[in-house]
Scaffold this motif. Structure first.
Motif, PDB file in Angstrom:
ATOM      1  N   SER A 163      -4.187 -11.295  -9.374  1.00  0.00           N
ATOM      2  CA  SER A 163      -3.625 -12.372  -8.668  1.00  0.00           C
ATOM      3  C   SER A 163      -3.388 -13.497  -9.975  1.00  0.00           C
ATOM      4  CB  SER A 163      -4.419 -13.260  -7.424  1.00  0.00           C
ATOM      5  OG  SER A 163      -5.658 -13.232  -8.034  1.00  0.00           O
ATOM      6  N   THR A 164      -3.348 -13.195 -11.082  1.00  0.00           N
ATOM      7  CA  THR A 164      -3.255 -14.265 -12.227  1.00  0.00           C
ATOM      8  C   THR A 164      -2.252 -13.960 -12.933  1.00  0.00           C
ATOM      9  OG1 THR A 164      -4.354 -12.686 -13.935  1.00  0.00           O
ATOM     10  CG2 THR A 164      -5.744 -14.124 -12.366  1.00  0.00           C
ATOM     11  N   GLU A 165      -1.596 -14.912 -13.763  1.00  0.00           N
ATOM     12  CA  GLU A 165      -0.804 -15.161 -14.649  1.00  0.00           C
ATOM     13  C   GLU A 165      -0.669 -13.921 -15.747  1.00  0.00           C
ATOM     14  OE1 GLU A 165      -1.800 -18.703 -17.517  1.00  0.00           O
ATOM     15  OE2 GLU A 165      -0.098 -18.883 -16.043  1.00  0.00           O
ATOM     16  N   ARG A 170       2.114   3.646  -9.185  1.00  0.00           N
ATOM     17  CA  ARG A 170       0.579   3.692  -8.991  1.00  0.00           C
ATOM     18  C   ARG A 170       0.182   2.142  -8.668  1.00  0.00           C
ATOM     19  NH1 ARG A 170      -2.765   7.403 -12.949  1.00  0.00           N
ATOM     20  NH2 ARG A 170      -1.391   9.392 -13.051  1.00  0.00           N
ATOM     21  N   GLN A 171       0.802   1.124  -9.291  1.00  0.00           N
ATOM     22  CA  GLN A 171       0.413  -0.017  -9.322  1.00  0.00           C
ATOM     23  C   GLN A 171       1.025  -0.487  -7.853  1.00  0.00           C
ATOM     24  OE1 GLN A 171      -0.291  -2.773 -12.852  1.00  0.00           O
ATOM     25  NE2 GLN A 171       1.714  -1.931 -13.255  1.00  0.00           N
ATOM     26  N   ILE A 172       2.245  -0.345  -7.791  1.00  0.00           N
ATOM     27  CA  ILE A 172       2.912  -0.641  -6.422  1.00  0.00           C
ATOM     28  C   ILE A 172       1.972  -0.088  -5.208  1.00  0.00           C
ATOM     29  CG2 ILE A 172       4.779  -0.150  -4.847  1.00  0.00           C
ATOM     30  CD1 ILE A 172       6.586  -0.267  -7.366  1.00  0.00           C
ATOM     31  N   HIS A 173       1.482   0.950  -5.212  1.00  0.00           N
ATOM     32  CA  HIS A 173       0.715   1.681  -4.120  1.00  0.00           C
ATOM     33  C   HIS A 173      -0.798   0.851  -4.126  1.00  0.00           C
ATOM     34  CE1 HIS A 173      -1.005   4.769  -1.335  1.00  0.00           C
ATOM     35  NE2 HIS A 173      -2.148   4.682  -2.235  1.00  0.00           N
ATOM     36  N   PHE A 174      -1.355   0.650  -5.331  1.00  0.00           N
ATOM     37  CA  PHE A 174      -2.709   0.097  -5.303  1.00  0.00           C
ATOM     38  C   PHE A 174      -2.419  -1.563  -4.628  1.00  0.00           C
ATOM     39  CE2 PHE A 174      -6.162  -2.315  -7.246  1.00  0.00           C
ATOM     40  CZ  PHE A 174      -6.961  -1.422  -7.024  1.00  0.00           C
ATOM     41  N   LEU A 175      -1.423  -2.246  -5.090  1.00  0.00           N
ATOM     42  CA  LEU A 175      -1.339  -3.472  -4.773  1.00  0.00           C
ATOM     43  C   LEU A 175      -0.968  -3.553  -3.202  1.00  0.00           C
ATOM     44  CD1 LEU A 175       0.810  -5.141  -7.631  1.00  0.00           C
ATOM     45  CD2 LEU A 175      -1.440  -5.741  -7.009  1.00  0.00           C
ATOM     46  N   GLU A 176      -0.269  -2.545  -2.695  1.00  0.00           N
ATOM     47  CA  GLU A 176       0.215  -2.536  -1.274  1.00  0.00           C
ATOM     48  C   GLU A 176      -1.169  -2.371  -0.591  1.00  0.00           C
ATOM     49  OE1 GLU A 176       4.686  -0.963  -0.964  1.00  0.00           O
ATOM     50  OE2 GLU A 176       3.134   0.640  -1.162  1.00  0.00           O
ATOM     51  N   ASN A 177      -2.236  -1.593  -0.914  1.00  0.00           N
ATOM     52  CA  ASN A 177      -3.168  -1.350  -0.115  1.00  0.00           C
ATOM     53  C   ASN A 177      -4.534  -2.175  -0.843  1.00  0.00           C
ATOM     54  OD1 ASN A 177      -2.785   1.358   1.427  1.00  0.00           O
ATOM     55  ND2 ASN A 177      -1.757   1.485  -0.583  1.00  0.00           N
ATOM     56  N   HIS A 178      -4.487  -2.874  -1.632  1.00  0.00           N
ATOM     57  CA  HIS A 178      -5.626  -3.784  -1.957  1.00  0.00           C
ATOM     58  C   HIS A 178      -5.673  -4.669  -1.135  1.00  0.00           C
ATOM     59  CE1 HIS A 178      -7.493  -7.206  -3.915  1.00  0.00           C
ATOM     60  NE2 HIS A 178      -8.234  -6.514  -4.360  1.00  0.00           N
ATOM     61  N   GLN A 179      -6.985  -5.204  -0.659  1.00  0.00           N
ATOM     62  CA  GLN A 179      -7.272  -6.461  -0.061  1.00  0.00           C
ATOM     63  C   GLN A 179      -8.456  -7.347  -0.695  1.00  0.00           C
ATOM     64  OE1 GLN A 179      -7.970  -5.589   4.059  1.00  0.00           O
ATOM     65  NE2 GLN A 179     -10.198  -4.825   3.680  1.00  0.00           N
ATOM     66  N   TYR A 180      -8.223  -8.609  -0.761  1.00  0.00           N
ATOM     67  CA  TYR A 180      -9.401  -9.478  -1.433  1.00  0.00           C
ATOM     68  C   TYR A 180     -10.690  -9.432  -0.154  1.00  0.00           C
ATOM     69  CZ  TYR A 180      -7.448 -10.594  -5.574  1.00  0.00           C
ATOM     70  OH  TYR A 180      -6.597 -10.548  -6.976  1.00  0.00           O
ATOM     71  N   HIS A 181     -11.638  -9.706  -0.552  1.00  0.00           N
ATOM     72  CA  HIS A 181     -12.893  -9.655   0.535  1.00  0.00           C
ATOM     73  C   HIS A 181     -13.232 -11.142   0.669  1.00  0.00           C
ATOM     74  CE1 HIS A 181     -12.995  -5.271   0.175  1.00  0.00           C
ATOM     75  NE2 HIS A 181     -12.571  -5.363  -1.124  1.00  0.00           N
ATOM     76  N   THR A 182     -13.639 -12.013  -0.106  1.00  0.00           N
ATOM     77  CA  THR A 182     -14.104 -13.211   0.022  1.00  0.00           C
ATOM     78  C   THR A 182     -12.867 -14.003   0.723  1.00  0.00           C
ATOM     79  OG1 THR A 182     -13.277 -14.006  -2.163  1.00  0.00           O
ATOM     80  CG2 THR A 182     -15.598 -12.939  -1.974  1.00  0.00           C
ATOM     81  N   PHE A 228     -12.311 -17.091  -0.035  1.00  0.00           N
ATOM     82  CA  PHE A 228     -11.824 -17.862  -0.865  1.00  0.00           C
ATOM     83  C   PHE A 228     -10.806 -17.159  -1.688  1.00  0.00           C
ATOM     84  CE2 PHE A 228     -10.892 -19.182  -5.426  1.00  0.00           C
ATOM     85  CZ  PHE A 228     -10.838 -20.555  -5.493  1.00  0.00           C
ATOM     86  N   CYS A 229     -10.691 -15.694  -2.208  1.00  0.00           N
ATOM     87  CA  CYS A 229      -9.667 -15.203  -2.645  1.00  0.00           C
ATOM     88  C   CYS A 229      -8.487 -14.867  -1.638  1.00  0.00           C
ATOM     89  CB  CYS A 229     -10.266 -13.766  -3.197  1.00  0.00           C
ATOM     90  SG  CYS A 229     -11.077 -13.963  -4.812  1.00  0.00           S
ATOM     91  N   ARG A 230      -9.157 -14.573  -0.424  1.00  0.00           N
ATOM     92  CA  ARG A 230      -7.978 -14.280   0.541  1.00  0.00           C
ATOM     93  C   ARG A 230      -7.124 -15.564   0.771  1.00  0.00           C
ATOM     94  NH1 ARG A 230     -12.215 -11.927   3.537  1.00  0.00           N
ATOM     95  NH2 ARG A 230     -12.320 -13.761   5.094  1.00  0.00           N
ATOM     96  N   LYS A 231      -7.559 -16.807   0.535  1.00  0.00           N
ATOM     97  CA  LYS A 231      -6.770 -18.050   0.764  1.00  0.00           C
ATOM     98  C   LYS A 231      -6.244 -18.385  -0.594  1.00  0.00           C
ATOM     99  CE  LYS A 231      -9.436 -20.762   4.466  1.00  0.00           C
ATOM    100  NZ  LYS A 231     -10.569 -21.695   4.690  1.00  0.00           N
ATOM    101  N   ASN A 232      -6.637 -18.290  -1.597  1.00  0.00           N
ATOM    102  CA  ASN A 232      -6.297 -18.555  -2.908  1.00  0.00           C
ATOM    103  C   ASN A 232      -5.664 -17.671  -3.804  1.00  0.00           C
ATOM    104  OD1 ASN A 232      -6.980 -21.622  -2.633  1.00  0.00           O
ATOM    105  ND2 ASN A 232      -8.947 -20.391  -2.076  1.00  0.00           N
ATOM    106  N   LYS A 233      -5.954 -16.331  -3.631  1.00  0.00           N
ATOM    107  CA  LYS A 233      -5.260 -15.534  -4.634  1.00  0.00           C
ATOM    108  C   LYS A 233      -4.039 -14.478  -4.051  1.00  0.00           C
ATOM    109  CE  LYS A 233      -8.298 -16.647  -7.896  1.00  0.00           C
ATOM    110  NZ  LYS A 233      -8.140 -16.875  -9.257  1.00  0.00           N
TER     111      LYS A 233
END
Length: 195
Positions: A128-130, A158-170, A172-177
């Motif tokens: 979620s960074t530049e 692979r990256q597309i698949h990973f990003l589609e399936n990844h979720q943040y847990h905290t 803070f990250c769900r709100k801000n990332k």
């Protein structure tokens, strides 16, 4: 209990001298970044004192298994923690907590408590960074060592698949990332007219 700085010095020195140079992503730089990000997230989540100490130790050790091999490196990291942390006067209970955090970084991530959620998110915060493109290029280069025929298009898939399936847990990250991560996903899909 031994000062964190002593553990930091020992682990970073070991990684710096002994980690294979084909680990372009799972490098000392990555370990240092994850430890800093774990501290940052911990402060946002109100973690302090002893739990923060254990979180920082887990961040330092989370990829130490790469000193031996890539496969099942999390379990190897846990074995290293079991053998090394007693000399720093950590209790068996502390060591079990550290091992839990390390295991929480294994893909797919399944953290079971707040500390595990923080380390899991810190480990993949780059999504979620530049710096996403630069950091992912390090991972692509690393994977090419093990898979010489891996193409950029295959890697992007692979990256597309990973990003589609990844979720943040905290929280803070769900709100801000999450939003920034989705921007990277859209950019990758647009590259192949998949949006």
């Amino acid at each position: 209990m031994v000062a964190f700085e002593k553990i930091y010095y020992d682990v970073i020195q070991n990684l710096g001298y002994n980690l294979a140079d084909y680990y372009h992503y799972h490098s000392v730089r990555h370990t240092i970044y994850v430890e800093k990000m774990a501290c940052y997230l911990a402060k946002k989540m109100g973690v302090a004192d002893h739990d923060l100490y254990l979180l920082r130790v887990a961040a330092l050790y989370h990829d130490s298994g790469f000193l031996v091999q890539a496969e099942d490196h999390e379990e190897i990291s846990c074995e290293m923690v079991e053998s090394e942390l007693p000399k720093y006067n950590l209790t068996n209970s502390d060591i079990e907590k550290v091992k839990g955090m390390i295991r929480a970084t294994k893909i797919p991530q399944k953290p079971q408590n707040c500390l595990e959620e923080i380390l899991a998110d810190a480990d993949l915060e780059y999504l979620s960074t530049e710096n996403f493109d630069r950091v992912s290029s390090f991972l692509f280069k690393e994977l090419q060592y093990f898979e010489p025929n891996l193409t950029l298009e295959e890697w992007d898939t692979r990256q597309i698949h990973f990003l589609e399936n990844h979720q943040y847990h905290t929280e803070f990250c769900r709100k801000n990332k999450e939003n920034f991560k989705q921007q990277h996903l859209r950019k990758l899909k647009e590259k192949y007219s998949l949006s």
